[in-house]
Design a protein around this motif. Sequence first.
Motif, PDB file in Angstrom:
ATOM      1  N   PRO A  46       0.848  -1.185   0.000  1.00  0.00           N
ATOM      2  CA  PRO A  46       0.000   0.000   0.000  1.00  0.00           C
ATOM      3  C   PRO A  46       0.884   1.235   0.000  1.00  0.00           C
ATOM      4  CG  PRO A  46      -0.015  -0.999   2.182  1.00  0.00           C
ATOM      5  CD  PRO A  46       0.882  -1.834   1.321  1.00  0.00           C
TER       6      PRO A  46
ATOM      7  N   TYR B 229       0.938   5.531  -0.023  1.00  0.00           N
ATOM      8  CA  TYR B 229       0.284   6.835   0.021  1.00  0.00           C
ATOM      9  C   TYR B 229       1.384   7.896   0.131  1.00  0.00           C
ATOM     10  CZ  TYR B 229      -2.429  10.721   1.914  1.00  0.00           C
ATOM     11  OH  TYR B 229      -2.990  11.944   2.150  1.00  0.00           O
TER      12      TYR B 229
ATOM     13  N   GLU C 175       4.436   8.161  -1.329  1.00  0.00           N
ATOM     14  CA  GLU C 175       5.704   7.519  -1.012  1.00  0.00           C
ATOM     15  C   GLU C 175       6.752   7.746  -2.101  1.00  0.00           C
ATOM     16  OE1 GLU C 175       6.309   6.349   1.799  1.00  0.00           O
ATOM     17  OE2 GLU C 175       4.531   5.427   2.695  1.00  0.00           O
TER      18      GLU C 175
ATOM     19  N   ASP D  71      -3.009   4.653  -2.823  1.00  0.00           N
ATOM     20  CA  ASP D  71      -4.118   5.087  -1.979  1.00  0.00           C
ATOM     21  C   ASP D  71      -4.326   6.594  -2.105  1.00  0.00           C
ATOM     22  OD1 ASP D  71      -6.068   5.164  -0.077  1.00  0.00           O
ATOM     23  OD2 ASP D  71      -4.730   4.901   1.623  1.00  0.00           O
TER      24      ASP D  71
ATOM     25  N   ASN E  60      -7.971   8.828  -1.278  1.00  0.00           N
ATOM     26  CA  ASN E  60      -7.285   8.228  -0.135  1.00  0.00           C
ATOM     27  C   ASN E  60      -8.311   7.583   0.801  1.00  0.00           C
ATOM     28  OD1 ASN E  60      -6.309   8.964   2.957  1.00  0.00           O
ATOM     29  ND2 ASN E  60      -4.769   7.989   1.707  1.00  0.00           N
TER      30      ASN E  60
ATOM     31  N   LYS F  34      -4.931   3.135   5.160  1.00  0.00           N
ATOM     32  CA  LYS F  34      -4.183   1.908   4.923  1.00  0.00           C
ATOM     33  C   LYS F  34      -5.034   0.639   5.031  1.00  0.00           C
ATOM     34  CE  LYS F  34      -0.231  -0.791   6.278  1.00  0.00           C
ATOM     35  NZ  LYS F  34       0.672  -1.194   7.341  1.00  0.00           N
TER      36      LYS F  34
ATOM     37  N   ALA G 104       5.604   0.423   2.296  1.00  0.00           N
ATOM     38  CA  ALA G 104       6.434   1.032   1.260  1.00  0.00           C
ATOM     39  C   ALA G 104       7.706   1.656   1.828  1.00  0.00           C
ATOM     40  CB  ALA G 104       5.639   2.103   0.523  1.00  0.00           C
ATOM     41  N   ASP G 105       7.701   1.969   3.115  1.00  0.00           N
ATOM     42  CA  ASP G 105       8.777   2.800   3.655  1.00  0.00           C
ATOM     43  C   ASP G 105      10.028   2.028   4.086  1.00  0.00           C
ATOM     44  OD1 ASP G 105       7.822   1.529   5.847  1.00  0.00           O
ATOM     45  OD2 ASP G 105       7.113   3.322   6.870  1.00  0.00           O
TER      46      ASP G 105
ATOM     47  N   GLN H 287      10.427  -0.043   6.359  1.00  0.00           N
ATOM     48  CA  GLN H 287      10.554  -0.344   7.789  1.00  0.00           C
ATOM     49  C   GLN H 287      10.550  -1.848   7.990  1.00  0.00           C
ATOM     50  OE1 GLN H 287       7.457   2.382   9.584  1.00  0.00           O
ATOM     51  NE2 GLN H 287       9.093   2.553  11.091  1.00  0.00           N
TER      52      GLN H 287
ATOM     53  N   ARG I  42      11.950   4.482   9.232  1.00  0.00           N
ATOM     54  CA  ARG I  42      11.530   4.817   7.879  1.00  0.00           C
ATOM     55  C   ARG I  42      12.725   5.218   7.023  1.00  0.00           C
ATOM     56  NH1 ARG I  42       7.601   6.963   4.812  1.00  0.00           N
ATOM     57  NH2 ARG I  42       5.628   6.163   5.522  1.00  0.00           N
TER      58      ARG I  42
ATOM     59  N   THR J 266       6.015   9.654   8.248  1.00  0.00           N
ATOM     60  CA  THR J 266       4.945   8.743   8.625  1.00  0.00           C
ATOM     61  C   THR J 266       3.606   9.447   8.434  1.00  0.00           C
ATOM     62  OG1 THR J 266       3.922   7.492  10.395  1.00  0.00           O
ATOM     63  CG2 THR J 266       5.191   9.427  11.049  1.00  0.00           C
ATOM     64  N   LYS J 267       2.592   8.655   8.076  1.00  0.00           N
ATOM     65  CA  LYS J 267       1.273   9.236   7.872  1.00  0.00           C
ATOM     66  C   LYS J 267       0.441   9.119   9.134  1.00  0.00           C
ATOM     67  CE  LYS J 267       2.844   9.188   3.779  1.00  0.00           C
ATOM     68  NZ  LYS J 267       4.136   8.552   3.469  1.00  0.00           N
ATOM     69  N   TRP J 268       1.064   8.558  10.153  1.00  0.00           N
ATOM     70  CA  TRP J 268       0.304   8.391  11.382  1.00  0.00           C
ATOM     71  C   TRP J 268       0.557   9.550  12.308  1.00  0.00           C
ATOM     72  CZ3 TRP J 268      -3.441   5.118  11.584  1.00  0.00           C
ATOM     73  CH2 TRP J 268      -3.408   4.008  10.743  1.00  0.00           C
TER      74      TRP J 268
HETATM   75  N1  UDP Z   1      -0.531   4.102   3.852  1.00  0.00           N
HETATM   76  C1  UDP Z   1      -1.623   4.037   2.977  1.00  0.00           C
HETATM   77  N2  UDP Z   1      -2.675   4.907   3.169  1.00  0.00           N
HETATM   78  C2  UDP Z   1      -2.685   5.835   4.170  1.00  0.00           C
HETATM   79  C3  UDP Z   1      -1.569   5.872   5.060  1.00  0.00           C
HETATM   80  C4  UDP Z   1      -0.521   4.984   4.878  1.00  0.00           C
HETATM   81  O1  UDP Z   1      -1.657   3.226   2.067  1.00  0.00           O
HETATM   82  O2  UDP Z   1      -3.646   6.589   4.266  1.00  0.00           O
HETATM   83  C5  UDP Z   1       0.613   3.184   3.631  1.00  0.00           C
HETATM   84  C6  UDP Z   1       1.961   3.874   3.546  1.00  0.00           C
HETATM   85  O3  UDP Z   1       2.237   4.294   2.241  1.00  0.00           O
HETATM   86  C7  UDP Z   1       2.900   2.777   4.011  1.00  0.00           C
HETATM   87  C8  UDP Z   1       2.081   2.013   5.031  1.00  0.00           C
HETATM   88  O4  UDP Z   1       0.717   2.340   4.761  1.00  0.00           O
HETATM   89  O5  UDP Z   1       3.253   1.885   2.960  1.00  0.00           O
HETATM   90  C9  UDP Z   1       2.466   2.368   6.448  1.00  0.00           C
HETATM   91  O6  UDP Z   1       2.386   3.757   6.626  1.00  0.00           O
HETATM   92  P1  UDP Z   1       3.359   4.556   7.584  1.00  0.00           P
HETATM   93  O7  UDP Z   1       4.766   4.141   7.336  1.00  0.00           O
HETATM   94  O8  UDP Z   1       3.037   6.002   7.399  1.00  0.00           O
HETATM   95  O9  UDP Z   1       2.893   4.052   9.013  1.00  0.00           O
HETATM   96  P2  UDP Z   1       3.820   3.624  10.263  1.00  0.00           P
HETATM   97  O10 UDP Z   1       4.922   2.748   9.746  1.00  0.00           O
HETATM   98  O11 UDP Z   1       4.324   4.883  10.829  1.00  0.00           O
HETATM   99  O12 UDP Z   1       2.866   2.888  11.156  1.00  0.00           O
END
Ligand code: UDP
Length: 319
Positions: free
Chosen positions: A13, A15, A17, A47, A75, A78, A99-100, A102, A204, A209-211
Amino acid sequence: MEENKKLVTILIPAYNEEEVLPMLYERLLKLIDGLPKYNFEILFVNDGSTDKTLELIKEMRKTDSRVCYVNLSRNFGKEIAMIAGFDYVRGDCMINIDADLQDPPELIPEMLKYWEEGYDDVYAKRKSRKGESPLKKLTSWGYYRVLQSMTNIKIQTDTGDFRLLDRRCVEAIRQMRESQRYTKGLYSWIGYNKKEILYDRDPRAAGKTKWNYRKLANLSIDGITSFTTAPLRWAALIGMLVSLLGFIYMVVIIARTLIYGIDVPGYASIMVIILFLGGLQLIFLGVIGEYLGRAFYETKHRPLYFIDSYNEQRETNIR
Ligand code: UDP
Ligand code: MG
Protein backbone atom coordinates in the motif's frame (compact mmCIF):
# COMPACT_ATOMS: atom_id res chain seq x y z
CA MET A 1 6.09 -15.64 -16.70
CA GLU A 2 7.05 -19.26 -16.50
CA GLU A 3 4.34 -21.77 -15.82
CA ASN A 4 4.77 -24.42 -13.11
CA LYS A 5 6.46 -21.94 -10.80
CA LYS A 6 4.48 -20.63 -7.87
CA LEU A 7 3.42 -17.00 -8.03
CA VAL A 8 4.26 -14.82 -5.07
CA THR A 9 2.55 -11.45 -4.77
CA ILE A 10 4.22 -8.64 -2.89
CA LEU A 11 1.51 -6.24 -1.81
CA ILE A 12 2.49 -2.66 -1.07
CA PRO A 13 0.00 0.00 0.00
CA ALA A 14 1.43 3.38 -0.89
CA TYR A 15 0.28 6.83 0.02
CA ASN A 16 2.61 9.68 -0.97
CA GLU A 17 5.70 7.52 -1.01
CA GLU A 18 7.59 9.05 -3.96
CA GLU A 19 10.73 9.40 -1.86
CA VAL A 20 11.09 5.74 -0.97
CA LEU A 21 9.63 3.96 -3.98
CA PRO A 22 12.86 3.87 -6.05
CA MET A 23 14.78 2.50 -3.06
CA LEU A 24 12.07 -0.03 -2.33
CA TYR A 25 11.96 -1.21 -5.92
CA GLU A 26 15.72 -1.66 -6.01
CA ARG A 27 15.71 -3.70 -2.79
CA LEU A 28 12.85 -5.84 -4.11
CA LEU A 29 14.61 -6.49 -7.41
CA LYS A 30 17.71 -7.69 -5.61
CA LEU A 31 15.60 -9.99 -3.53
CA ILE A 32 13.62 -11.36 -6.46
CA ASP A 33 16.81 -12.10 -8.37
CA GLY A 34 17.89 -14.29 -5.47
CA LEU A 35 14.70 -16.32 -5.65
CA PRO A 36 14.52 -17.85 -9.14
CA LYS A 37 12.24 -20.59 -7.83
CA TYR A 38 9.24 -18.28 -7.92
CA ASN A 39 7.38 -15.94 -10.20
CA PHE A 40 6.69 -12.59 -8.64
CA GLU A 41 3.98 -10.00 -8.85
CA ILE A 42 4.63 -6.62 -7.25
CA LEU A 43 1.21 -5.19 -6.56
CA PHE A 44 1.00 -1.56 -5.48
CA VAL A 45 -2.15 -0.02 -4.12
CA ASN A 46 -1.98 3.68 -4.75
CA ASP A 47 -4.12 5.09 -1.98
CA GLY A 48 -4.96 8.45 -3.51
CA SER A 49 -1.43 9.82 -3.41
CA THR A 50 -1.08 13.48 -4.24
CA ASP A 51 2.59 13.28 -5.19
CA LYS A 52 4.37 11.37 -7.96
CA THR A 53 3.79 7.92 -6.47
CA LEU A 54 1.48 6.80 -9.26
CA GLU A 55 3.76 8.12 -12.01
CA LEU A 56 6.68 6.24 -10.50
CA ILE A 57 4.69 3.02 -10.38
CA LYS A 58 3.60 3.44 -14.01
CA GLU A 59 7.20 4.07 -14.91
CA MET A 60 8.25 0.79 -13.29
CA ARG A 61 5.49 -1.09 -15.04
CA LYS A 62 6.70 0.10 -18.43
CA THR A 63 9.91 -1.84 -18.08
CA ASP A 64 8.77 -4.55 -15.69
CA SER A 65 5.54 -6.42 -16.32
CA ARG A 66 5.69 -7.94 -12.84
CA VAL A 67 4.66 -4.56 -11.45
CA CYS A 68 0.89 -4.16 -11.19
CA TYR A 69 -1.16 -1.53 -9.49
CA VAL A 70 -4.58 -0.76 -8.18
CA ASN A 71 -5.30 2.94 -8.20
CA LEU A 72 -7.98 3.91 -5.69
CA SER A 73 -10.36 6.75 -6.44
CA ARG A 74 -9.17 8.72 -3.39
CA ASN A 75 -7.28 8.23 -0.14
CA PHE A 76 -9.11 5.57 1.87
CA GLY A 77 -6.53 4.85 4.57
CA LYS A 78 -4.18 1.91 4.92
CA GLU A 79 -6.71 -0.62 6.21
CA ILE A 80 -8.96 -0.14 3.19
CA ALA A 81 -6.00 0.06 0.82
CA MET A 82 -4.98 -3.39 2.05
CA ILE A 83 -8.34 -5.05 1.43
CA ALA A 84 -8.37 -3.47 -2.02
CA GLY A 85 -4.98 -5.08 -2.60
CA PHE A 86 -6.21 -8.44 -1.27
CA ASP A 87 -8.99 -8.32 -3.84
CA TYR A 88 -6.49 -8.08 -6.69
CA VAL A 89 -3.79 -10.45 -5.47
CA ARG A 90 -3.18 -13.23 -8.00
CA GLY A 91 -0.41 -15.08 -6.18
CA ASP A 92 -0.43 -18.49 -4.50
CA CYS A 93 0.72 -16.57 -1.51
CA MET A 94 1.01 -12.93 -0.66
CA ILE A 95 3.48 -10.85 1.28
CA ASN A 96 2.24 -7.59 2.66
CA ILE A 97 4.93 -5.00 3.16
CA ASP A 98 5.03 -1.26 3.92
CA ALA A 99 6.43 1.03 1.26
CA ASP A 100 8.78 2.80 3.66
CA LEU A 101 11.25 -0.10 4.09
CA GLN A 102 10.55 -0.34 7.79
CA ASP A 103 9.96 -3.99 7.07
CA PRO A 104 13.15 -5.41 5.60
CA PRO A 105 12.34 -7.31 2.37
CA GLU A 106 15.34 -9.52 3.12
CA LEU A 107 13.08 -11.46 5.48
CA ILE A 108 11.00 -12.69 2.58
CA PRO A 109 13.11 -15.77 1.71
CA GLU A 110 12.73 -17.00 5.28
CA MET A 111 8.98 -16.41 5.11
CA LEU A 112 8.79 -18.37 1.87
CA LYS A 113 10.75 -21.19 3.46
CA TYR A 114 8.20 -21.55 6.23
CA TRP A 115 5.38 -21.27 3.73
CA GLU A 116 6.84 -24.21 1.82
CA GLU A 117 6.92 -26.10 5.11
CA GLY A 118 3.16 -25.67 5.29
CA TYR A 119 2.58 -22.57 7.38
CA ASP A 120 -0.25 -20.33 6.21
CA ASP A 121 0.55 -17.12 8.03
CA VAL A 122 4.20 -16.29 8.61
CA TYR A 123 4.38 -13.01 10.48
CA ALA A 124 7.32 -10.88 11.45
CA LYS A 125 7.53 -9.84 15.06
CA ARG A 126 9.55 -6.79 16.04
CA LYS A 127 12.42 -7.27 18.44
CA SER A 128 13.12 -3.57 18.55
CA ARG A 129 11.62 -0.40 17.17
CA LYS A 130 14.31 1.96 16.13
CA GLY A 131 13.34 5.55 15.44
CA GLU A 132 10.13 5.46 17.44
CA SER A 133 9.55 7.67 20.44
CA PRO A 134 9.43 6.12 23.94
CA LEU A 135 5.87 7.38 24.27
CA LYS A 136 4.82 5.51 21.11
CA LYS A 137 6.53 2.35 22.36
CA LEU A 138 4.88 2.63 25.76
CA THR A 139 1.40 3.29 24.40
CA SER A 140 1.67 0.44 21.95
CA TRP A 141 2.89 -1.93 24.68
CA GLY A 142 0.04 -0.93 26.98
CA TYR A 143 -2.53 -1.11 24.25
CA TYR A 144 -1.79 -4.69 23.23
CA ARG A 145 -2.03 -5.80 26.85
CA VAL A 146 -5.39 -4.13 27.31
CA LEU A 147 -6.74 -5.57 24.08
CA GLN A 148 -5.53 -9.07 24.99
CA SER A 149 -7.17 -8.91 28.41
CA MET A 150 -10.52 -8.36 26.71
CA THR A 151 -10.62 -11.24 24.29
CA ASN A 152 -10.06 -14.98 24.09
CA ILE A 153 -8.45 -14.85 20.67
CA LYS A 154 -4.69 -14.65 20.91
CA ILE A 155 -3.58 -11.18 19.86
CA GLN A 156 -0.14 -11.03 18.31
CA THR A 157 1.95 -8.42 20.06
CA ASP A 158 4.53 -6.21 18.33
CA THR A 159 3.38 -7.51 15.01
CA GLY A 160 2.35 -5.32 12.14
CA ASP A 161 1.00 -6.10 8.73
CA PHE A 162 4.34 -7.43 7.50
CA ARG A 163 3.55 -11.08 6.85
CA LEU A 164 3.17 -13.82 4.32
CA LEU A 165 -0.31 -15.18 3.84
CA ASP A 166 -1.25 -18.31 1.98
CA ARG A 167 -3.95 -18.00 -0.65
CA ARG A 168 -6.55 -19.45 1.69
CA CYS A 169 -5.84 -16.78 4.33
CA VAL A 170 -6.19 -14.12 1.65
CA GLU A 171 -9.55 -15.58 0.64
CA ALA A 172 -10.60 -15.75 4.29
CA ILE A 173 -9.78 -12.09 4.91
CA ARG A 174 -11.45 -11.06 1.66
CA GLN A 175 -14.70 -12.43 2.99
CA MET A 176 -14.69 -10.01 5.89
CA ARG A 177 -16.16 -6.90 4.36
CA GLU A 178 -16.61 -4.80 7.48
CA SER A 179 -16.02 -1.14 6.84
CA GLN A 180 -14.39 -0.36 10.19
CA ARG A 181 -11.41 -2.57 9.62
CA TYR A 182 -8.79 -3.71 12.07
CA THR A 183 -6.85 -6.10 9.89
CA LYS A 184 -4.34 -7.02 12.61
CA GLY A 185 -7.21 -8.50 14.54
CA LEU A 186 -8.55 -10.31 11.49
CA TYR A 187 -5.28 -12.20 10.99
CA SER A 188 -5.70 -13.67 14.47
CA TRP A 189 -9.38 -14.23 13.99
CA ILE A 190 -9.08 -16.41 10.89
CA GLY A 191 -6.73 -18.87 12.60
CA TYR A 192 -4.72 -21.32 10.39
CA ASN A 193 -1.11 -22.34 10.98
CA LYS A 194 0.89 -19.40 12.19
CA LYS A 195 4.63 -19.02 12.40
CA GLU A 196 6.47 -16.16 14.00
CA ILE A 197 9.83 -14.84 12.92
CA LEU A 198 11.76 -12.12 14.75
CA TYR A 199 13.33 -9.03 13.25
CA ASP A 200 14.58 -5.56 14.05
CA ARG A 201 12.26 -2.87 12.81
CA ASP A 202 14.17 -0.16 10.98
CA PRO A 203 13.32 3.51 10.97
CA ARG A 204 11.53 4.82 7.88
CA ALA A 205 13.98 5.01 4.96
CA ALA A 206 12.65 8.35 3.73
CA GLY A 207 9.50 10.41 3.72
CA LYS A 208 7.20 11.03 6.67
CA THR A 209 4.94 8.74 8.63
CA LYS A 210 1.27 9.24 7.87
CA TRP A 211 0.30 8.39 11.38
CA ASN A 212 -0.26 10.83 14.15
CA TYR A 213 -1.61 10.29 17.63
CA ARG A 214 -5.15 11.11 16.58
CA LYS A 215 -5.12 8.45 13.86
CA LEU A 216 -3.45 5.96 16.19
CA ALA A 217 -6.02 6.62 18.88
CA ASN A 218 -8.78 6.03 16.34
CA LEU A 219 -7.18 2.79 15.19
CA SER A 220 -6.84 1.66 18.81
CA ILE A 221 -10.51 2.29 19.46
CA ASP A 222 -11.40 0.48 16.23
CA GLY A 223 -9.23 -2.38 17.43
CA ILE A 224 -11.19 -2.76 20.63
CA THR A 225 -14.67 -2.12 19.32
CA SER A 226 -14.29 -4.31 16.26
CA PHE A 227 -12.94 -7.17 18.27
CA THR A 228 -14.85 -7.37 21.50
CA THR A 229 -17.88 -6.07 23.30
CA ALA A 230 -16.08 -6.36 26.65
CA PRO A 231 -16.46 -2.61 27.39
CA LEU A 232 -20.24 -3.00 27.28
CA ARG A 233 -20.01 -5.82 29.80
CA TRP A 234 -17.72 -3.76 31.98
CA ALA A 235 -20.29 -1.01 31.94
CA ALA A 236 -22.91 -3.43 33.20
CA LEU A 237 -20.57 -4.86 35.84
CA ILE A 238 -19.51 -1.45 37.12
CA GLY A 239 -23.16 -0.39 37.14
CA MET A 240 -23.99 -3.39 39.31
CA LEU A 241 -21.11 -2.67 41.64
CA VAL A 242 -22.14 0.95 42.03
CA SER A 243 -25.76 0.04 42.71
CA LEU A 244 -24.63 -2.46 45.32
CA LEU A 245 -22.59 0.24 47.06
CA GLY A 246 -25.56 2.58 46.75
CA PHE A 247 -27.80 0.00 48.34
CA ILE A 248 -25.44 -0.51 51.27
CA TYR A 249 -25.18 3.22 51.73
CA MET A 250 -28.96 3.51 51.69
CA VAL A 251 -29.32 0.93 54.43
CA VAL A 252 -26.71 2.76 56.49
CA ILE A 253 -28.51 6.09 56.06
CA ILE A 254 -31.91 4.64 56.95
CA ALA A 255 -30.50 2.96 60.03
CA ARG A 256 -28.72 6.12 61.09
CA THR A 257 -31.85 8.22 60.59
CA LEU A 258 -33.90 5.78 62.65
CA ILE A 259 -31.37 5.77 65.47
CA TYR A 260 -30.13 9.36 65.54
CA GLY A 261 -33.04 11.21 63.93
CA ILE A 262 -33.00 13.33 60.79
CA ASP A 263 -29.66 14.68 59.87
CA VAL A 264 -29.97 17.64 57.47
CA PRO A 265 -26.41 18.57 56.39
CA GLY A 266 -25.38 16.33 53.55
CA TYR A 267 -24.95 18.70 50.66
CA ALA A 268 -21.36 17.74 49.96
CA SER A 269 -21.98 14.01 49.92
CA ILE A 270 -25.03 14.39 47.66
CA MET A 271 -23.14 16.58 45.22
CA VAL A 272 -20.23 14.17 45.07
CA ILE A 273 -22.47 11.20 44.43
CA ILE A 274 -24.51 13.00 41.78
CA LEU A 275 -21.43 14.18 39.95
CA PHE A 276 -19.76 10.80 40.14
CA LEU A 277 -22.77 8.88 38.92
CA GLY A 278 -23.51 11.49 36.24
CA GLY A 279 -19.96 11.17 34.94
CA LEU A 280 -20.12 7.40 34.96
CA GLN A 281 -23.40 7.44 33.03
CA LEU A 282 -22.02 9.76 30.41
CA ILE A 283 -18.92 7.62 29.94
CA PHE A 284 -20.97 4.50 29.41
CA LEU A 285 -23.37 6.30 27.11
CA GLY A 286 -20.25 7.16 25.11
CA VAL A 287 -19.19 3.51 25.06
CA ILE A 288 -22.65 2.43 23.89
CA GLY A 289 -22.58 5.23 21.33
CA GLU A 290 -19.28 3.96 19.99
CA TYR A 291 -20.77 0.54 19.26
CA LEU A 292 -23.98 2.03 17.93
CA GLY A 293 -21.95 4.23 15.58
CA ARG A 294 -20.11 1.22 14.24
CA ALA A 295 -23.36 -0.63 13.73
CA PHE A 296 -24.62 2.43 11.86
CA TYR A 297 -21.67 2.40 9.48
CA GLU A 298 -21.83 -1.33 8.90
CA THR A 299 -25.56 -1.33 8.16
CA LYS A 300 -25.02 1.07 5.26
CA HIS A 301 -23.27 -1.77 3.40
CA ARG A 302 -21.31 0.62 1.27
CA PRO A 303 -18.60 -0.73 -0.96
CA LEU A 304 -15.30 -0.51 0.89
CA TYR A 305 -13.54 1.41 -1.86
CA PHE A 306 -13.74 2.47 -5.47
CA ILE A 307 -10.93 2.06 -7.89
CA ASP A 308 -9.95 4.36 -10.64
CA SER A 309 -7.87 1.89 -12.59
CA TYR A 310 -6.27 -1.53 -12.45
CA ASN A 311 -3.05 -1.34 -14.40
CA GLU A 312 -3.86 0.41 -17.68
CA GLN A 313 -7.46 -0.57 -17.44
CA ARG A 314 -9.96 2.07 -16.46
CA GLU A 315 -12.40 0.63 -13.93
CA THR A 316 -15.88 1.53 -12.92
CA ASN A 317 -16.56 -1.15 -10.39
CA ILE A 318 -14.87 -3.16 -7.69
CA ARG A 319 -14.22 -6.86 -7.78
N1 UDP B 1 -0.53 4.10 3.85
C1 UDP B 1 -1.62 4.04 2.98
N2 UDP B 1 -2.68 4.91 3.17
C2 UDP B 1 -2.69 5.84 4.17
C3 UDP B 1 -1.57 5.87 5.06
C4 UDP B 1 -0.52 4.98 4.88
O1 UDP B 1 -1.66 3.23 2.07
O2 UDP B 1 -3.65 6.59 4.27
C5 UDP B 1 0.61 3.18 3.63
C6 UDP B 1 1.96 3.87 3.55
O3 UDP B 1 2.24 4.29 2.24
C7 UDP B 1 2.90 2.78 4.01
C8 UDP B 1 2.08 2.01 5.03
O4 UDP B 1 0.72 2.34 4.76
O5 UDP B 1 3.25 1.89 2.96
C9 UDP B 1 2.47 2.37 6.45
O6 UDP B 1 2.39 3.76 6.63
P1 UDP B 1 3.36 4.56 7.58
O7 UDP B 1 4.77 4.14 7.34
O8 UDP B 1 3.04 6.00 7.40
O9 UDP B 1 2.89 4.05 9.01
P2 UDP B 1 3.82 3.62 10.26
O10 UDP B 1 4.92 2.75 9.75
O11 UDP B 1 4.32 4.88 10.83
O12 UDP B 1 2.87 2.89 11.16
MG1 MG C 1 6.18 3.20 8.43
